[in-house]
Write a protein that holds these residues in place. Structure first.
Motif, PDB file in Angstrom:
ATOM      1  N   CYS A   8       0.728  -1.294  -0.112  1.00 57.69           N
ATOM      2  CA  CYS A   8      -0.035   0.079  -0.129  1.00 57.69           C
ATOM      3  C   CYS A   8       0.825   1.105   0.114  1.00 57.69           C
ATOM      4  O   CYS A   8       1.486   1.676   1.115  1.00 57.69           O
ATOM      5  CB  CYS A   8      -1.044   0.056   1.293  1.00 57.69           C
ATOM      6  N   CYS A  20      -7.787   7.350  -3.632  1.00 58.49           N
ATOM      7  CA  CYS A  20      -8.729   6.758  -4.852  1.00 58.49           C
ATOM      8  C   CYS A  20     -10.157   6.181  -4.464  1.00 58.49           C
ATOM      9  O   CYS A  20     -10.114   5.734  -3.357  1.00 58.49           O
ATOM     10  CB  CYS A  20      -7.989   5.615  -5.457  1.00 58.49           C
ATOM     11  N   SER A  36      -4.274   3.499  -2.984  1.00 58.25           N
ATOM     12  CA  SER A  36      -4.151   2.440  -3.883  1.00 58.25           C
ATOM     13  C   SER A  36      -3.341   1.158  -3.372  1.00 58.25           C
ATOM     14  O   SER A  36      -2.831   1.353  -2.288  1.00 58.25           O
ATOM     15  CB  SER A  36      -3.405   3.225  -5.056  1.00 58.25           C
ATOM     16  N   GLU A  57      -2.623   0.365 -11.373  1.00 57.09           N
ATOM     17  CA  GLU A  57      -3.695   1.149 -10.967  1.00 57.09           C
ATOM     18  C   GLU A  57      -3.759   2.746 -11.507  1.00 57.09           C
ATOM     19  O   GLU A  57      -4.662   3.392 -11.445  1.00 57.09           O
ATOM     20  CB  GLU A  57      -3.838   0.941  -9.503  1.00 57.09           C
ATOM     21  N   LEU A  58      -2.666   3.215 -11.323  1.00 55.61           N
ATOM     22  CA  LEU A  58      -2.292   4.774 -11.561  1.00 55.61           C
ATOM     23  C   LEU A  58      -1.626   5.230 -12.644  1.00 55.61           C
ATOM     24  O   LEU A  58      -1.590   6.306 -12.918  1.00 55.61           O
ATOM     25  CB  LEU A  58      -1.767   5.118 -10.374  1.00 55.61           C
ATOM     26  N   ILE A 107      -6.058   6.463 -13.659  1.00 51.99           N
ATOM     27  CA  ILE A 107      -6.545   5.341 -12.892  1.00 51.99           C
ATOM     28  C   ILE A 107      -7.174   4.325 -13.822  1.00 51.99           C
ATOM     29  O   ILE A 107      -7.660   4.434 -15.048  1.00 51.99           O
ATOM     30  CB  ILE A 107      -7.807   5.839 -11.932  1.00 51.99           C
ATOM     31  N   PHE A 111     -10.947   1.700  -9.913  1.00 49.21           N
ATOM     32  CA  PHE A 111     -11.187   3.244  -9.016  1.00 49.21           C
ATOM     33  C   PHE A 111     -12.221   4.024  -9.935  1.00 49.21           C
ATOM     34  O   PHE A 111     -12.142   3.790 -11.228  1.00 49.21           O
ATOM     35  CB  PHE A 111     -10.069   3.961  -8.893  1.00 49.21           C
ATOM     36  N   TYR A 114     -10.261   9.907  -8.777  1.00 42.96           N
ATOM     37  CA  TYR A 114      -9.008  10.171  -7.680  1.00 42.96           C
ATOM     38  C   TYR A 114      -8.730  11.536  -7.340  1.00 42.96           C
ATOM     39  O   TYR A 114      -9.417  12.290  -8.075  1.00 42.96           O
ATOM     40  CB  TYR A 114      -7.743   9.657  -8.370  1.00 42.96           C
TER      41      TYR A 114
END
Length: 143
Positions: A8, A20, A36, A57-58, A107, A111, A114
């Motif tokens: 994390c 997020c 995230s 994820e980002l 994202i 998600f 954000y």
């Protein structure tokens, strides 16, 4: 009960933290704001998994310049899946302080949105329990 090791990142850029928002229909904390991160793959080294989760994820454009292990904790949570099924998990969270050189986030489908949030504005977000506990342990939110 299955056990998951979750990496994390607590990502900061110029004093703001990246949050997020989880989708309403799945995850451990549906519809709430979170950090995230995600589960390590079998045989994956911790920092490799953290960087993979950030990329997945980002997006590839977010530049993480510093990663420092910060703390860990665990709890038992029920995860909801898009098909309506649920699973009880023993989650071990490995939390890292991360510094980003930019705010270029794209994202993925995990998600809904954000936000980069200044510490004084965190109370205005519906933070999930784990994220709230993380900011409280940092001394940013009250315990």
């Amino acid at each position: 009960m299955r056990q998951r090791i979750i990496v994390c990142p607590l990502i900061q850029n110029e004093g703001a933290y990246l949050l997020c928002k989880m989708p309403q229909n799945r995850g451990v904390f549906p519809g709430q704001w979170a950090l995230s991160g995600g589960g390590l793959e079998p045989g994956e080294r911790i920092e490799e998994g953290l960087r993979r989760e950030i990329r997945e994820e980002l997006g590839d454009s977010l530049q993480i310049t510093e990663i420092e292990p910060w703390t860990f904790r665990d709890d038992v949570r029920t995860k909801s899946y898009a098909d309506g099924s649920t699973e009880k998990l023993h989650m071990i969270y490995l939390i890292f302080d991360c510094e980003a050189a930019n705010r270029d986030v794209i994202i993925n489908e995990e998600f809904d949105e954000y936000a980069w949030v200044e510490p004084q504005n965190l109370e205005g977000y519906d933070l999930n329990e784990a994220t709230r506990a993380t900011f409280a342990a940092k001394g940013i939110l009250p315990r």
